[in-house]
Design a protein around this motif. Structure first.
Motif, PDB file in Angstrom:
ATOM      1  N   ARG A 237      45.260  42.809  37.952  1.00 50.80           N
ATOM      2  CA  ARG A 237      44.154  41.899  37.609  1.00 50.80           C
ATOM      3  C   ARG A 237      44.482  41.058  36.383  1.00 50.80           C
ATOM      4  NH1 ARG A 237      42.262  46.502  39.665  1.00 50.80           N
ATOM      5  NH2 ARG A 237      40.660  46.437  41.294  1.00 50.80           N
ATOM      6  N   SER A 240      46.967  37.447  37.245  1.00 53.22           N
ATOM      7  CA  SER A 240      46.536  36.287  38.019  1.00 53.22           C
ATOM      8  C   SER A 240      47.040  34.993  37.400  1.00 53.22           C
ATOM      9  CB  SER A 240      45.002  36.253  38.108  1.00 53.22           C
ATOM     10  OG  SER A 240      44.526  37.410  38.755  1.00 53.22           O
ATOM     11  N   ASP A 241      47.581  34.129  38.242  1.00 50.81           N
ATOM     12  CA  ASP A 241      48.002  32.777  37.861  1.00 50.81           C
ATOM     13  C   ASP A 241      49.215  32.740  36.926  1.00 50.81           C
ATOM     14  OD1 ASP A 241      45.902  31.616  39.363  1.00 50.81           O
ATOM     15  OD2 ASP A 241      44.513  31.926  37.692  1.00 50.81           O
ATOM     16  N   THR A 267      51.064  39.460  43.622  1.00 49.63           N
ATOM     17  CA  THR A 267      50.226  38.904  42.560  1.00 49.63           C
ATOM     18  C   THR A 267      51.005  37.910  41.706  1.00 49.63           C
ATOM     19  OG1 THR A 267      48.991  40.987  42.497  1.00 49.63           O
ATOM     20  CG2 THR A 267      48.667  39.477  40.666  1.00 49.63           C
TER      21      THR A 267
END
Length: 328
Positions: A237, A240-241, A267
């Motif tokens: 989590r 991300s990105d 991810t």
């Protein structure tokens, strides 16, 4: 904890060791391009090419030397690599902490900053000596900061980070990423815990708790970036990105984390290059320890390569040699 084997600590089965290899997943051309070289096995592997960063140099285990245009960044530099019995299946938690000053001077002659992922001995034990020799600032968790200060680093050269920070050093940008440490077959962490103050000077490896775990994304302003991890787990989590160009990924020594590698690579948006780290025998000096840590890791390493190929078939996976320079 004396007499424990890596299987007991990390939950791995004993299987025959395999020889070291450098294995790209992407198909290799018959003739290598100017930006590649041939390994002894005939596989095509990347070599350093001009970019904002001169190169990433693998220091073994999870360690890196990253050369910018004006500065040098170290990540988890552990070049002393003293014997704890782990690779022989006879781990001794009371192994004294030692520093090989000659190895430190040879492999870490300059550093402007040192990024530490967590506070286990094979990531932090050499950091105070390197900081003393070079004047580098140490970045890490609060526990890492307390450990560094207990081992002689001035509080003025210790910076606590938690994850989420994006630090601009001019020629290098560092993004701090919240992460997790790997777990053994009992779903536990070796030497768990955090510190709340500066302790007495640590004497043995058991005096260095994990102290929470970070990873780092290091790159040039607007240029390529590398995700550098020090343990075989991740808080997906927090990833991300990120979309790094290169990912240095520890090879798992146990199967306690569900779908570790697929979740991580997906991810991270399947990086162009995946570098296997934390697989070598860090109980032995650089060069000598350029082999899987034990028989279990000898099997897990090629399985890691195969799994990267399955999950991210366009990625090139590299099993590096000690002190190999890789392009960013």
């Amino acid at each position: 904890m004396s007499g424990l084997s890596r299987r007991t600590l990390l939950g791995a089965a004993t299987v025959p060791a395999l020889p070291l290899a450098v294995a790209p997943v992407a198909p290799a051309a018959a003739t290598p391009s100017p930006s590649s070289s041939m390994s002894p096995s005939g596989s095509r592997v990347p070599t350093a090419r001009p970019s904002g960063l001169a190169a990433l140099t693998w220091l073994g285990n999870a360690g890196w030397r990253i050369e910018g245009t004006r500065s040098v960044t170290l990540v988890d530099p552990y070049v002393t690599r003293f014997d704890t019995g782990l690779s022989r299946g006879a781990f001794v938690a009371t192994t004294p902490l030692t520093v090989d000053e000659q190895a430190v001077a040879r492999h870490c002659p300059r550093a402007d900053r040192i990024l530490v992922t967590h506070s286990h001995w094979d990531h932090v034990a050499d950091v105070p000596a390197i900081a003393a020799r070079t004047g580098a600032t140490v970045f890490g968790t609060r526990t890492t900061g307390f450990v560094a200060r207990a081992m002689g680093v001035s509080a003025t050269r210790v910076v606590d980070v938690r994850g989420g920070e994006v630090l601009d050093f001019g020629d290098v940008v560092v993004e701090v990423v919240r992460s997790l440490h790997s777990r053994n077959a009992k779903h536990a962490i070796l030497f768990p815990g955090t510190l709340t103050d500066v302790p007495a000077a640590p004497v043995s490896i058991a005096d260095l708790p994990e102290g929470d775990t970070l990873s780092y994304v290091v790159g040039t302003p607007g240029g390529p970036r590398a995700y550098l991890s020090g343990a075989s787990d991740a808080d997906v989590r927090a990833l991300s990105d990120l979309r790094p160009d290169v990912a240095a990924v520890p090879v798992a020594a146990a199967d306690a984390t569900h779908d570790y590698l697929p979740r991580l690579l997906e991810t991270l948006d399947r990086p162009r290059t995946v570098v296997a780290v934390h697989w070598d025998d860090f109980d032995a000096p650089l060069g000598v320890g350029e082999r899987p840590l034990d028989a279990s890791m000898g099997q897990r390493l090629p399985r890691f390569v195969d799994e990267v190929k399955r999950v991210s078939p366009r990625s090139t996976v590299v099993v590096p040699r000690h002190l190999q320079r890789l392009p960013l």
